[in-house]
Scaffold this active site. Structure first.
Site, short mmCIF file in Angstrom:
data_model
loop_
_atom_site.label_atom_id
_atom_site.label_comp_id
_atom_site.label_asym_id
_atom_site.label_seq_id
_atom_site.Cartn_x
_atom_site.Cartn_y
_atom_site.Cartn_z
N ASP A 158 0.87 -1.18 0.00
CA ASP A 158 0.00 0.00 0.00
C ASP A 158 0.90 1.23 0.00
O ASP A 158 0.95 2.00 0.95
CB ASP A 158 -0.89 -0.04 1.25
CG ASP A 158 -1.94 1.06 1.27
OD1 ASP A 158 -1.98 1.85 0.31
OD2 ASP A 158 -2.69 1.13 2.25
N SER A 159 1.63 1.40 -1.08
CA SER A 159 2.70 2.39 -1.14
C SER A 159 2.24 3.70 -1.74
O SER A 159 1.19 3.80 -2.38
CB SER A 159 3.86 1.85 -1.97
OG SER A 159 3.44 1.63 -3.31
#
Length: 284
Positions: A158-159
């Site tokens: 979840d960058s």
């Protein structure tokens, strides 16, 4: 200028973006890694902005967090140990914990200031970060993943975009370490940018993923506050093809409270428009 004239505007490199009226700035800080802002808007509620880019908002966060979480979670028969890299706002952790089979969620976030300000100012998104099943590691995800071997059933990347503190999460070495950290039958899903606004970045990312994982598939969905309003996620595994297994019981249970996700959505998101298919074919 009156308060009613205040606006936040974000434009991507291709010249498209969003503009929203702003009631006030709730939080502002410069951490060791990035500039962090939380603003209050009449249209989207509170918004988290990192280095001038919208990460999430009260009103539309479910589009992203339900998609990154429930597609892989319900594609695994028993996801017990989960790793979330990035995602300091807590929305992905919240969605993962809706699956009662989960025993532990590790959140690895490089910037502790993001975690703390989201707990304080975005409780509806970050409210599960204090759950006893959650272990928070404030450290570099690149370093952390290099020490993990066959530990996780699901890994969710979840960058932020591939710049600033998120740039190390878009390398072949990192993806190899992610593969090694997965248990047999494990699944990685990573946000993979906008097929409309970030085509160069997508090609580079998928070219790397294809070097590492035998199975690399793409799914897509709406994301109102991100560039182009249209987003993609990479579903990667050594052995699991998407749609080869769907946990019908968990799908039905999650669907009772989700705003976007349901059985029909799960089955449809891997159907890609022709321009996205062409884009992915060029990722070599």
């Amino acid at each position: 200028m009156s308060d009613t004239d205040l606006r936040y505007t974000e434009l991507s490199e291709v010249g498209m973006g969003i503009s929203v009226k702003v009631n006030s700035t709730i939080f502002h800080d410069e951490s060791d890694f990035q500039t962090i802002d939380i603003i209050d808007t009449p249209a989207l509620g509170k918004m988290l902005i990192l280095d001038g880019l919208v990460m999430t908002s009260d009103k539309d966060e479910f589009f992203y967090h339900e998609m990154i979480s429930h597609i892989p979670m319900n594609s695994h028969p028993a996801p017990r140990n989960i790793l979330v890299i990035g995602g300091g706002d807590g929305g992905t952790v919240r969605e993962v914990l809706k699956h009662e089979c989960v025993q532990k969620v590790v959140l690895c976030e490089i910037d502790g200031t993001v975690v703390e300000c989201c707990k304080k100012y975005l409780p509806e998104i970050a409210g599960k970060l204090d759950d006893p099943k959650v272990e928070i590691q404030i450290r570099d995800g690149v370093e952390y993943i290099s020490t993990q071997k066959e530990q996780f059933d699901i890994i969710l990347i979840d960058s932020t975009d591939p710049l600033g503190p998120g740039v190390g999460l878009f390398t072949e070495e990192f993806y190899n370490n992610v593969k090694n950290a997965l248990k047999k039958g494990g699944i990685m899903v990573a946000q993979s940018e906008s097929p409309f606004a970030d085509q160069k970045e997508m090609k580079l990312m998928y070219a790397l993923l294809k070097k590492v994982f035998p199975i690399v598939r793409t799914y897509v969905g709406p994301m109102p506050t991100y560039p182009g309003g249209y987003w993609s996620w990479a579903f990667c595994s050594e052995s699991v093809e998407p749609l080869s297994y769907i946990d019908a019981e968990r799908v039905d249970k999650i669907s009772l409270t989700s705003k976007l996700y349901n059985k029909e959505i799960h089955k449809s998101v891997f159907a890609l428009p022709n321009f996205v298919k062409k884009l992915l074919e060029e990722a070599k």
